[in-house]
Design a protein around this motif. Structure first.
Motif, PDB file in Angstrom:
ATOM      1  N   ARG A 253       0.835  -1.213   0.000  1.00  0.00           N
ATOM      2  CA  ARG A 253       0.000   0.000   0.000  1.00  0.00           C
ATOM      3  C   ARG A 253       0.866   1.259   0.000  1.00  0.00           C
ATOM      4  O   ARG A 253       0.416   2.347  -0.375  1.00  0.00           O
ATOM      5  CB  ARG A 253      -0.941   0.001   1.211  1.00  0.00           C
ATOM      6  N   ASN A 254       2.134   1.104   0.421  1.00  0.00           N
ATOM      7  CA  ASN A 254       3.057   2.240   0.438  1.00  0.00           C
ATOM      8  C   ASN A 254       3.621   2.565  -0.939  1.00  0.00           C
ATOM      9  O   ASN A 254       4.466   3.465  -1.057  1.00  0.00           O
ATOM     10  CB  ASN A 254       4.199   1.954   1.416  1.00  0.00           C
TER      11      ASN A 254
ATOM     12  N   LEU B 239       2.311   4.195  -3.150  1.00  0.00           N
ATOM     13  CA  LEU B 239       1.957   5.573  -3.501  1.00  0.00           C
ATOM     14  C   LEU B 239       3.102   6.546  -3.210  1.00  0.00           C
ATOM     15  O   LEU B 239       3.128   7.656  -3.753  1.00  0.00           O
ATOM     16  CB  LEU B 239       0.709   6.008  -2.731  1.00  0.00           C
ATOM     17  N   ARG B 240       4.050   6.123  -2.376  1.00  0.00           N
ATOM     18  CA  ARG B 240       5.179   6.998  -2.030  1.00  0.00           C
ATOM     19  C   ARG B 240       6.353   6.855  -3.003  1.00  0.00           C
ATOM     20  O   ARG B 240       7.315   7.621  -2.915  1.00  0.00           O
ATOM     21  CB  ARG B 240       5.664   6.668  -0.622  1.00  0.00           C
TER      22      ARG B 240
ATOM     23  N   ARG C 259       7.212   8.851  -9.147  1.00  0.00           N
ATOM     24  CA  ARG C 259       6.625   8.472 -10.427  1.00  0.00           C
ATOM     25  C   ARG C 259       7.676   8.058 -11.442  1.00  0.00           C
ATOM     26  O   ARG C 259       7.498   7.096 -12.193  1.00  0.00           O
ATOM     27  CB  ARG C 259       5.797   9.629 -10.991  1.00  0.00           C
TER      28      ARG C 259
ATOM     29  N   VAL D 163      -8.871   5.338 -10.927  1.00  0.00           N
ATOM     30  CA  VAL D 163      -7.911   5.251  -9.821  1.00  0.00           C
ATOM     31  C   VAL D 163      -7.084   3.968  -9.927  1.00  0.00           C
ATOM     32  O   VAL D 163      -5.856   4.003  -9.928  1.00  0.00           O
ATOM     33  CB  VAL D 163      -8.633   5.322  -8.456  1.00  0.00           C
ATOM     34  N   THR D 164      -7.766   2.811 -10.021  1.00  0.00           N
ATOM     35  CA  THR D 164      -7.039   1.541 -10.206  1.00  0.00           C
ATOM     36  C   THR D 164      -7.149   1.043 -11.646  1.00  0.00           C
ATOM     37  O   THR D 164      -6.540   0.033 -11.991  1.00  0.00           O
ATOM     38  CB  THR D 164      -7.583   0.451  -9.271  1.00  0.00           C
TER      39      THR D 164
ATOM     40  N   ASP E  62      -0.089   7.711 -11.740  1.00  0.00           N
ATOM     41  CA  ASP E  62      -0.797   7.589 -10.464  1.00  0.00           C
ATOM     42  C   ASP E  62      -1.757   6.404 -10.481  1.00  0.00           C
ATOM     43  O   ASP E  62      -1.941   5.729  -9.455  1.00  0.00           O
ATOM     44  CB  ASP E  62      -1.550   8.880 -10.140  1.00  0.00           C
TER      45      ASP E  62
ATOM     46  N   ARG F 136       0.381   3.468  -9.776  1.00  0.00           N
ATOM     47  CA  ARG F 136       0.734   3.345  -8.356  1.00  0.00           C
ATOM     48  C   ARG F 136      -0.453   2.874  -7.524  1.00  0.00           C
ATOM     49  O   ARG F 136      -0.291   2.069  -6.603  1.00  0.00           O
ATOM     50  CB  ARG F 136       1.265   4.684  -7.832  1.00  0.00           C
ATOM     51  N   HIS F 137      -1.635   3.366  -7.859  1.00  0.00           N
ATOM     52  CA  HIS F 137      -2.830   2.913  -7.123  1.00  0.00           C
ATOM     53  C   HIS F 137      -3.133   1.448  -7.401  1.00  0.00           C
ATOM     54  O   HIS F 137      -3.649   0.734  -6.519  1.00  0.00           O
ATOM     55  CB  HIS F 137      -4.040   3.781  -7.483  1.00  0.00           C
TER      56      HIS F 137
ATOM     57  N   ALA G 277      -0.853  -0.241  -4.977  1.00  0.00           N
ATOM     58  CA  ALA G 277      -1.145   0.048  -3.570  1.00  0.00           C
ATOM     59  C   ALA G 277      -2.493  -0.510  -3.127  1.00  0.00           C
ATOM     60  O   ALA G 277      -2.619  -1.024  -2.004  1.00  0.00           O
ATOM     61  CB  ALA G 277      -1.097   1.558  -3.330  1.00  0.00           C
TER      62      ALA G 277
END
Length: 566
Positions: A320-321, A323-324, A327, A489-490, A537, A540-541, A544
């Motif tokens: 889930r991390n 997102l950090r 990019r 988002v996903t 993004d 990344r989602h 995550a």
């Protein structure tokens, strides 16, 4: 030090290594991933399957996309070790001897989950019986039923011969292993000096058994004529024990498994609902499938996660991390995975693809209900999308069952479109989809495409593998994607959600095709081409939110709490 196995996990196919072709597709890959997580999490399981010396089949495609099949033999002794114990089953009055080969699935802390591969290729057996464990899903109805005798009845007897005396639960991964319940009943009756089992013994066996159903497709539930079953098993008490067999001229192994287990589940929330409608007399729960994160994460992303999320292999939820993660590093890792896929395409197909072009991936068994050709419903519109994208690439892979002529025709139809789609759309169909190609494909494309006719996708796991590699899905809202989808988002949804209804209506293909084109035109292509940060993004989602949840570590923990320890 290992504990003695307490859970016996039966599956007709188990995929552990690409060089062991003991699987046909998703069911086997799921089973292998599940056992790998058991080793990682130190769960005392033992797996039982057949050795399938000739594998499933090797797919060959000619220039027109016509599929032919070849045996896929492998040298068993190079990868497995033979065990000295012997067991036997009786098939139509014949005594058939069994041996077992063992493969150790070893976790990072050294914990071992043994997997037993049952084999009838012994000199004391007849020539026909020696080949009974050769072919996965091969042969006629008689051959298939005899295989299920070996798996279910022979598997229990082999565990006994190997002195696996601590087994508390028997988990049937699909109905292929349902005959194990009969063996437990007959063993109990014999131990009590009776020729037939009692209702009390039925209840005791139920307490020990768990059943997972994987398909909402009626053809996926094994049914055998009662006269064949009676002849092979040497028993004719089906009507006597109607509460166990539910026989109406056939022995339905799904119903047998349901009757002889205390816990039943589908493999996604929506599939649980569909299964409940199919089998209203039973309580059907749901545990959504997952994938083994360490197996399906590509090397570039493994290195990325090792830098930013140490410990992710043991604690998949820590993804889930993601997102950090910067990019630029996500994009760089994906480009490396994409280059690996394209190098494979060039090597095997002699086709050079553009690493900067939007690339869609589709890898499925070529069954017509999976609608692999939905993307080509309106070719002029698709070509216009490709032109607007500055070039669109689509990579397909998938086998049709040897007896599925409509599935074979579907492959040929897709392959036949290659020339007519150029230059706006470049289409590649990879031959002989297997674990190795699956690893390349799910990590190397930009967007994962899935287009089944709802509600016929029980779960699906390829999109989960893609998510671990930052590849978002563009999918019909069926199976696992109902739970994993967050629009924009996903990934992106095709069409509208399917609601479980008694008449089992499926989606209109025209509507879903139009929705697919709209999502490509309005979101996927412009985001990929111009809104690079927004697209990254979504990548990344996908990691995550979906990679951290849709994995076999979480799945195994749910089985432990809901079924094994309940």
């Amino acid at each position: 030090m290992n504990h003695s196995p307490q859970i016996a996990y039966f599956s007709m196919e188990i995929a552990l290594l690409p060089e062991m072709p003991t699987y046909s597709g998703g069911l086997g890959v799921l089973a292998g991933d599940f056992l790998k997580s058991a080793a990682d999490l130190r769960t005392p399981l033992v797996g039982i399957t057949l050795v399938h010396r000739q594998g499933y089949f090797r797919q060959r495609l000619d220039a027109a996309g016509r599929q032919t099949e070849e045996p896929c033999p492998w040298i068993v002794g190079r990868l497995l070790r033979e065990l000295p114990a012997r067991a036997h089953v009786t098939i139509e009055g014949r005594r058939v001897a069994l041996r077992a080969w063992q493969y150790d699935v070893r976790g990072p802390a050294g914990f071992v989950v043994p997997v037993l591969f049952l084999d009838t290729n012994l000199p004391e057996n007849s020539e026909w019986d020696r080949h009974l464990t050769d072919r996965l899903y091969g042969g006629d109805t008689y051959y298939r039923f005899c295989q299920e005798v070996v798996l279910g009845i022979g598997g229990v007897r082999m565990l006994r011969a190997l002195e696996f005396d601590s087994i508390r639960n028997y988990h049937m991964n699909e109905g292929h292993a349902a005959l194990l319940g009969l063996e437990l009943l007959d063993t109990s009756a014999a131990a009590n000096g009776r020729p037939h089992f009692t209702l009390e013994e039925v209840e005791l066996v139920r307490e020990r058994c768990i059943f997972t159903t994987h398909t909402p497709v009626p053809a996926g539930h094994d049914k055998f004529p009662l006269d064949l079953a009676g002849r092979v098993l040497g028993r004719h008490d089906f009507h006597e024990h109607h509460e166990v067999f539910c026989c109406e001229g056939v022995l339905n192994l799904t119903l047998l498994a349901l009757n002889l287990s205390r816990y039943h589940n589908g493999v996604a929330r929506s599939h649980g609902e569909v299964s409940q409608l199919m089998f209203p007399r039973y309580v059907i729960d749901a545990i959504t499938n997952g994938v083994h994160a360490a197996t399906w994460t590509s090397e570039p992303f493994q290195r990325l996660f090792d830098r930013h999320i140490p410990g992710w292999r043991e604690d998949n939820y820590s993804l889930r991390n993601a997102l950090r993660i910067p990019r630029a590093e996500v994009r760089a890792a994906h480009r490396q995975a994409k280059e690996r896929l394209f190098a494979h395409v060039e090597q095997t197909c002699r086709r050079e693809l553009d690493v900067s072009a939007l690339t869609l991936g589709f890898g499925r068994r070529a069954a017509t209900y999976k609608r692999a050709d939905l993307l080509f419903q309106d070719i002029p519109r698709l070509k216009a999308i490709g032109k607007a994208a500055g070039g669109l690439q689509v990579i397909y892979a998938g086998k049709a069952h040897p007896a599925d002529q409509p599935g074979k025709d579907l492959i040929a139809r897709i392959v036949g479109l290659q020339r007519s789609l150029r230059p706006e759309v470049e289409l590649v169909y990879l031959e002989n989809y297997d674990m190795a190609i699956g690893q390349f494909l799910t990590s190397g494309v930009d967007v994962w495409l899935n287009t089944p006719a709802p509600p016929l996708e029980a779960s699906g796991t390829s999109g989960m593998k893609a998510a671990l590699n930052g590849v978002p899905s563009l999918s019909v809202l069926d199976g696992w994607w109902v739970e994993g989808h967050v629009e924009g988002v996903t990934g992106w949804a095709i069409g509208k959600p399917w609601s479980a209804v008694p008449n089992g209506d499926t989606h209109d293909g025209n509507h879903d095709g139009a929705s697919l084109y709209e999502k490509l035109e309005e979101q996927v292509v412009p985001w990929f081409s111009r809104r690079h940060n927004a697209f990254t993004d979504v990548m990344r989602h996908a990691i995550a939110m979906n990679g951290s949840f849709f994995n076999t570590h979480r799945m195994l923990n749910q089985y432990a709490h809901k079924a094994y320890l309940a």
